[in-house]
Every structure is written in C-alpha cells, then in structure tokens.
Design a protein around this motif. Structure first.
Motif: not given
Length: 364
Positions: A290, A304, A306
C-alpha cells in the motif's frame, strides 16, 4: 494544541500539523471550516474524561543546554490538556462535547472553565476543588526542530471516586453517542467506561503510552487511537502492522486501531465481521504494498485502503479486516510552529468521522 488556534484537520492528518498559523478560531473562520466538512452527525453529544490544564508556551531560538539562561522569542498562556484539547476540536467541528475532569478554585481553574465554555464545551460535570492548584504545563517550543518539550504539573488534590456521584455519571452519559478517554483519571474513567459499556455507548481510548489502569479501559474500547510507539511497546510485536494484529486479537471488542506516525501520516487496522475469508495475506507485505501507492509530491492528505482480507502476522495470529494508510498534509516550514496537541486534534477529527459514519449507517 492551543485551544485558541484555528483548526485544519483532515481525518488522516499527521502529528506535525497542529500548530499552524492559519486562523484564530473566530466565528467566521469556524463557519468557513464547517462549510468544508460533511453534514453534521445526527447524534452529536460526546462525553470526554481526562486532562485539562493551562499551557505556558515559550518559543526559544534553540533548545537550552543544562544551566543555560536565555530569553524566549515569544510567550503565550493558553488552554491545554489532552481531553480538553480533543473536546475543543469536536466543538469546533460542530459536535456537543461534555468534559469530566478536576480543577482547583484558583485563577488557572477559572481560566480553564471560561475558555472551555467559550469554545462550546459543557463544563457542568467538571469538579472544582476549594483548595489546591489546577494542572499546568511548561512547554518549550524549538522552532529549529519544530518540536515541543513539556514539563507537566498535575492538579492537586487529585480526582477521586467520591468527587463524582452515580447520578452525575448517569446524567453525563444521558444522550451521549460516544465516550472518549485520554488514559488519565484512571479510577474515575473506569467507572464511567463500565457504565457506558453497560448502556451500549461506544468508547474511544487514546493510548498515548502505557499507564496504570489503561489496560482496563482498552478492554472496554470500541475504538483505539495510539501514538507511534505504543502498539509495539504494548504487544511486543516486531512491526507496527503486526502489532495492530496483536492488539485486535487482545481486544476482541475493538473495531479499529489507528496509529499516528507523525509526518508519515497514520495507519488504521479495521476489523471486519463480513470478510470474504478467501485471501490470506501477510500484514507487513500488504502494508508495504500500500505504501507504494503514495505520491511524495502530493501536498494534501490521501487515504489508501486495502480490500477486506484475512490478515496474518507470523507467530501472532490472524484477523479479518483491512488496512488503511493515511498520508499527512505537507505544511510549509514557514507555517509550522510545533506539534503541541496535534494528536489531540487528530483524535477530535476521528471522533467526528466515527459519529458521522455511524449516524449514516456505515457499520462493519
């Protein structure tokens, strides 16, 4: 954070952006801030329990050596204390905070109460002792390193269980949508936390460092926000991501843990009860992948996330959830003053976001 400073607090801001020369906290500036935020949560009452005090801030040309004498470049006397700072942030974001703490009937105590009330924090549950002294902190601000060094003097007499009646606890919790603890006033905090838990009111705990009684609060926490060093110090895990796995395993009630990482932003591990259960990924590898998405040239903070997967940490265990990396806003050096209260402001924004998502039906 100086409670007279303005706010500029994205949900994934860093610890390095609290004291910025931006706004004085006037009504027009607060309105401007509010206009850039999502709609207010429907349920807005927040109860906090913890520290409130006065900060004596001295800006120096460089941090003094032992036995040095020097003049300060500038000096201010402003409100401080983790819980007071955080609740001031929530008030400026439009929430309705209440604070449980203790001050003395001295000049500092009166100033603390006046400033909190002027910022929209409900002070009727604050205990005022007839004698003694209110808490205060000397803060040495070093503009070269953009750091602050704090020397804290606790209030006296300290808060005890008899200071707060059961009826006061019930009244403070009435209508509350979330209860926040900064890890101080341990005995009082635990009584409030147990009652909040019995009533089904979500609990957020600030795990700044290991303290007496903190584990009891963490065992009741729905949400935890940590300093950078806490997860590994508390769990003994080798990395921050693996320590977050360990924390969620040790705290089965906790829905997410967030770690603030200073200028590197923050990272969240959010538990999911409805994950696909098919992908099994090493948490450190996922975290590092990431991080590859981060654009170092970007100024504004970015998240960001997942996918929801089964996350494992070798030798520790596994949980179903997702990682969210948040970058920090890049503040020009000319605007950055110091880091005083940055974590408190961050937590205030997390409280706002948590209540907003909860009131709009976003659940795990």
């Amino acid at each position: 954070m100086s409670r007279r400073q303005g706010l500029h607090i994205p949900l994934f801001d860093s610890e390095n952006v609290a004291r910025v020369r931006m706004a004085s906290g006037s009504a027009s500036e607060t309105a401007q801030l509010s206009s850039s935020l999502p709609p207010l949560p429907e349920k807005r009452i927040v109860l906090g329990c913890g520290g409130a005090g006065v900060d004596y801030l001295a800006v120096v040309k460089q941090f003094p050596q032992p036995d040095d004498k020097m003049r300060c470049v500038s000096a201010k006397v402003e409100g401080g204390g983790n819980a007071a700072n955080t609740l001031t942030c929530t008030a400026r974001l439009g929430l309705r905070p209440r604070l449980i703490t203790k001050v003395a009937n001295d000049g500092l105590g009166k100033n603390i109460l006046d400033e909190l009330e002027s910022d929209g924090v409900d002070t009727k549950y604050i205990v005022v002792s007839k004698d003694g002294n209110s808490p205060f902190t000397y803060v040495i601000v070093d503009p070269q390193t953009k750091t602050r060094t704090c020397i804290f003097t606790p209030g006296d007499p300290p808060m005890v269980l008899d200071d707060l009646s059961p009826s006061s606890v019930s009244s403070a919790l009435s209508g509350t949508s979330l209860v926040y603890f900064d890890g101080r006033l341990q005995e009082t905090a635990l009584v409030i936390a147990k009652e909040a838990s019995n009533l089904g009111i979500p609990i957020l705990v600030d795990a700044e460092r290991k303290r007496e009684g903190l584990d009891d609060l963490l065992n009741l926490a729905d949400y935890v926000v940590c300093s950078a060093k806490f997860p590994q110090a508390w769990t003994g895990a080798p990395t921050v991501p693996s320590a977050l796995i360990a924390m969620l395993l040790k705290l089965p009630q906790t829905k997410f843990v967030i770690v603030t990482l200073g200028e590197s932003g923050s990272v969240m591990l959010e538990r999911s009860l409805h994950g696909p259960g098919m992908d099994n990924m090493d948490v450190d590898n996922l975290f590092n992948s990431l991080k590859q998405n981060i654009d170092d040239s970007s100024i504004m903070p970015t998240c960001f996330p997942s996918e929801v997967v089964m996350l494992r940490a070798d030798g520790i265990g596994q949980v179903t959830g997702r990682i969210i990396i948040g970058t920090a806003e890049k503040i020009p050096p000319s605007e950055l003053i110091d880091t005083t209260g940055a974590g408190d402001a961050f937590i205030g924004a997390v409280i706002y976001g948590t209540l907003f998502l909860s009131s709009h039906g976003h659940h795990n």
